[in-house]
Design an enzyme around this catalytic site. Structure first.
Site, PDB file in Angstrom:
ATOM      1  N   CYS A   1       1.004  -1.218  -0.347  1.00  0.00           N
ATOM      2  CA  CYS A   1       0.184   0.077  -0.174  1.00  0.00           C
ATOM      3  C   CYS A   1       0.704   1.433   0.116  1.00  0.00           C
ATOM      4  CB  CYS A   1      -0.998   0.567   1.544  1.00  0.00           C
ATOM      5  SG  CYS A   1      -2.152  -1.780   1.479  1.00  0.00           S
TER       6      CYS A   1
ATOM      7  N   HIS B   1      -6.574   1.800   5.416  1.00  0.00           N
ATOM      8  CA  HIS B   1      -7.060   0.950   4.204  1.00  0.00           C
ATOM      9  C   HIS B   1      -7.363  -0.646   4.329  1.00  0.00           C
ATOM     10  CE1 HIS B   1      -7.711  -1.696   0.335  1.00  0.00           C
ATOM     11  NE2 HIS B   1      -6.544  -2.121   1.098  1.00  0.00           N
TER      12      HIS B   1
ATOM     13  N   HIS C   1      -9.865  -4.114   4.325  1.00  0.00           N
ATOM     14  CA  HIS C   1     -10.990  -4.614   3.036  1.00  0.00           C
ATOM     15  C   HIS C   1     -12.302  -5.556   3.526  1.00  0.00           C
ATOM     16  CE1 HIS C   1      -7.249  -6.965   1.806  1.00  0.00           C
ATOM     17  NE2 HIS C   1      -7.157  -5.743   1.403  1.00  0.00           N
TER      18      HIS C   1
ATOM     19  N   GLU D   1     -27.466  11.375   9.608  1.00  0.00           N
ATOM     20  CA  GLU D   1     -27.398  11.867  10.182  1.00  0.00           C
ATOM     21  C   GLU D   1     -25.761  11.705  10.167  1.00  0.00           C
ATOM     22  OE1 GLU D   1     -26.798  14.449  13.600  1.00  0.00           O
ATOM     23  OE2 GLU D   1     -28.464  14.373  12.508  1.00  0.00           O
TER      24      GLU D   1
ATOM     25  N   HIS E   1     -12.797  -4.815  -3.872  1.00  0.00           N
ATOM     26  CA  HIS E   1     -11.723  -5.248  -3.147  1.00  0.00           C
ATOM     27  C   HIS E   1     -11.253  -4.091  -1.177  1.00  0.00           C
ATOM     28  CE1 HIS E   1      -6.897  -3.748  -3.055  1.00  0.00           C
ATOM     29  NE2 HIS E   1      -6.945  -3.822  -1.199  1.00  0.00           N
TER      30      HIS E   1
END
Length: 242
Positions: free
Chosen positions: A91, A109, A111, A132, A193
């Protein structure tokens, strides 16, 4: 930098130190079923030094310790610390893109299954309105004094969706293009992903990630009922499946 100096980058009794925060968040996100099976990642920029801390690839997130983390120079991206036996996060190029384009202080990040499901329900942009929880997220606007404003209840949250690639690092061009097209967004969904979420601090990124996941889950439930997530107030019953 010698071994002792490298170790000093990640060992601290301060619970707010990026190395300790990353480990704590990894355990929390694992418990939330967002980073199972070594998936996902997290990065935090040290507010004082500008160093970038990143969790490694291929390590079970609930077992990560500070000594497992990579540390990069926040200016040139050079590795200041690369622990033996670990692989740098795939990443990393995407984290760096968020730091450059958004001035982020942290990038998450996951999943999340809710994120994946929503990428199957929407085309290029996820939209939800009149909820809200939207108020927990930034609008990209500022008041007269320059203070950042949050979205209002009546606003529409938009999150761009990019297509997945065979290798994580190959997502970077698509993510960078999405950031350019949507200058106010604080997240990007990746089809089939997961999601990338960022914020000015680790605390804000955590709040944004939690709020967005709540909204993604709600959108999935609304879709099952036949109600568009951006449905105007008062028109819900018109869409309900009987």
């Amino acid at each position: 930098m010698d071994a002792a100096a490298q170790t000093s980058l990640v060992v601290s009794e301060d619970r707010r130190h990026p190395a300790n925060v990353i480990c704590a968040l990894c355990r929390l996100f694992y418990a939330n079923n967002w980073v199972t099976g070594t998936g996902g990642g997290i990065s935090i920029k040290h507010p004082a030094t500008g160093h970038i801390y990143i969790a490694p690839s291929g390590v079970q997130k609930e077992q990560i310790e500070p000594e497992d983390l990579f540390v990069l120079d926040g200016v040139d991206g050079a590795y200041l610390r690369a622990p033996a036996g670990h692989r740098p996060s795939a990443c990393t190029p995407l984290f760096l893109a968020c730091y450059r384009a958004r001035g982020a202080g942290a990038v998450i990040h996951t999943h999340s299954q809710h994120a994946v499901l929503c990428t199957l329900l929407f085309d290029d942009v996820f939209r939800i309105a009149n909820i809200e929880q939207i108020k927990a997220l930034p609008s990209g606007r500022r008041d007269a004094a320059g203070k950042p404003l949050s979205l209002s209840f009546f606003d529409t949250l938009e999150i761009p969706i990019i297509d997945n690639t065979a290798h994580e690092e190959d997502l970077a061009p698509g993510l960078e293009a999405a950031l350019a097209r949507h200058p106010a967004c604080t997240a990007v969904l990746v089809r089939r992903h997961g999601i990338y979420v960022w914020g000015p601090t680790a605390d804000r990124a955590k709040v944004y990630n939690e709020a967005i996941d709540y909204l993604l889950e709600l959108a999935v439930h609304m879709h099952r009922l036949g109600v568009p997530p951006d449905c105007p107030i008062g028109e819900e019953k018109r869409f309900l499946r009987r």
